[in-house]
Design a protein around this motif. Structure first.
Motif, PDB file in Angstrom:
ATOM      1  N   ILE A   1      -1.970 117.517  16.053  1.00 40.18           N
ATOM      2  CA  ILE A   1      -3.311 117.137  16.482  1.00 40.18           C
ATOM      3  C   ILE A   1      -3.370 117.062  18.017  1.00 40.18           C
ATOM      4  O   ILE A   1      -4.387 117.386  18.631  1.00 40.18           O
ATOM      5  N   THR A   2      -2.247 116.628  18.614  1.00 41.65           N
ATOM      6  CA  THR A   2      -2.238 116.433  20.062  1.00 41.65           C
ATOM      7  C   THR A   2      -1.714 117.643  20.842  1.00 41.65           C
ATOM      8  O   THR A   2      -1.659 117.608  22.076  1.00 41.65           O
ATOM      9  N   MET A   3      -1.308 118.719  20.124  1.00 40.56           N
ATOM     10  CA  MET A   3      -0.812 119.915  20.832  1.00 40.56           C
ATOM     11  C   MET A   3      -1.921 120.555  21.652  1.00 40.56           C
ATOM     12  O   MET A   3      -3.070 120.617  21.237  1.00 40.56           O
TER      13      MET A   3
ATOM     14  N   GLU B   1     -10.212 114.025   8.228  1.00 36.97           N
ATOM     15  CA  GLU B   1      -9.712 112.652   8.356  1.00 36.97           C
ATOM     16  C   GLU B   1      -9.093 112.204   7.024  1.00 36.97           C
ATOM     17  O   GLU B   1      -9.669 112.402   5.968  1.00 36.97           O
ATOM     18  N   GLY B   2      -7.925 111.622   7.111  1.00 43.45           N
ATOM     19  CA  GLY B   2      -7.255 111.149   5.895  1.00 43.45           C
ATOM     20  C   GLY B   2      -6.568 112.252   5.113  1.00 43.45           C
ATOM     21  O   GLY B   2      -6.177 112.044   3.966  1.00 43.45           O
ATOM     22  N   PHE B   3      -6.395 113.423   5.726  1.00 41.50           N
ATOM     23  CA  PHE B   3      -5.793 114.587   5.050  1.00 41.50           C
ATOM     24  C   PHE B   3      -4.440 114.224   4.427  1.00 41.50           C
ATOM     25  O   PHE B   3      -4.153 114.624   3.299  1.00 41.50           O
ATOM     26  N   ILE B   4      -3.655 113.479   5.165  1.00 41.54           N
ATOM     27  CA  ILE B   4      -2.351 113.023   4.669  1.00 41.54           C
ATOM     28  C   ILE B   4      -2.382 111.538   4.324  1.00 41.54           C
ATOM     29  O   ILE B   4      -1.851 111.114   3.290  1.00 41.54           O
ATOM     30  N   SER B   5      -3.000 110.740   5.174  1.00 45.37           N
ATOM     31  CA  SER B   5      -2.933 109.279   5.019  1.00 45.37           C
ATOM     32  C   SER B   5      -3.571 108.768   3.726  1.00 45.37           C
ATOM     33  O   SER B   5      -3.058 107.831   3.104  1.00 45.37           O
TER      34      SER B   5
END
Length: 242
Positions: free
Chosen positions: A239-241, A161-165
């Motif tokens: 994430i949604t793939m 969580e938060g890897f990019i954000s």
């Protein structure tokens, strides 16, 4: 067709890079405050929306051969451009600029005390930009490349969580702070205007500061308005793939 006054500053620059000098001329921040429409930004500055719009439309007719296809670049291409044309420039120019400002402050600080403040403000920018770029080069950019690799492989994955954000949010906050400091410097120097009796080093320092802020705006625009949104979009897709 959308009236240019209704477009955001970020979209205006993204669509036509030649519009940058016009926005710079009127001190309209297209990077950290790029989400505002041209009309909103002009109203805030007390500028004529019609006048600025006309100038922007005039430069929009310039030959597109000089317009780099930033919106068509993938994340790695954007990162490479930022490293070569912006990070390299910042690293090379800051020590030289600081040395010039030290000389000006020492020699002319008594007569022009605002240059002492300018020196201290630029020192703050320099001390922040170095670790800022390190964090991008060592943490955020590699993460974005990792996300793009998963995206290109059509490979679903779950990242922390938060890897990019989280790093993006930190970088955007630091961008805004550096922008505010440079805005203070511009105000102190009367929009980067050297005194008539200024020595050569004084004039060079003022010109360097102006160039530095202009580069910062372009630099931040590429990251805030193109690279970071692209990274977030790719991350959401993988994430949604299925």
């Amino acid at each position: 067709m959308i009236n240019i006054a209704e477009k955001t500053l970020a979209s205006i620059v993204t669509e036509k890079h030649q519009t940058v000098p016009v926005l710079e001329k009127y001190n309209l921040d297209f990077c950290c405050k790029g989400r505002r429409t041209l009309a909103e930004a002009c109203t805030e500055k007390g500028l004529s929306v019609e006048t600025v719009s006309n100038e922007l439309q005039q430069v929009s007719g310039i030959d597109e051969k000089s317009q780099l296809p930033f919106t068509e670049m993938n994340a790695e291409q954007l990162i490479n451009y930022i490293l070569i044309y912006h990070h390299f420039y910042v690293k090379q120019s800051m020590p030289i600029m600081f040395s010039h400002l030290q000389k000006v402050a020492a020699k002319h600080g008594g007569r022009f005390p605002y240059m002492l403040t300018v020196l201290n403000l630029f020192a703050e920018v320099m001390n922040e930009m170095t670790p800022h770029m390190q964090k991008e080069e060592q943490v955020l950019f590699p993460r974005i490349k990792q996300v793009e690799a998963f995206f290109n492989q059509h490979k679903a994955t779950i990242l922390p969580e938060g890897f990019i954000s989280i790093p993006v949010s930190m970088m955007e906050t630091e961008h805004e702070h550096a922008g505010r400091i440079m805005d203070d410097i511009r105000q102190l120097t009367n929009n980067y205007t050297a005194p008539e009796e200024a020595c050569t080093t004084f004039k060079i320092s003022i010109a360097e500061l102006k160039e530095f802020e202009e580069d910062l705006h372009k630099h931040v625009h590429l990251e805030n308005n193109l690279l970071f949104p692209l990274a977030k979009k790719m991350l959401q897709r993988i994430i949604t793939m299925n």
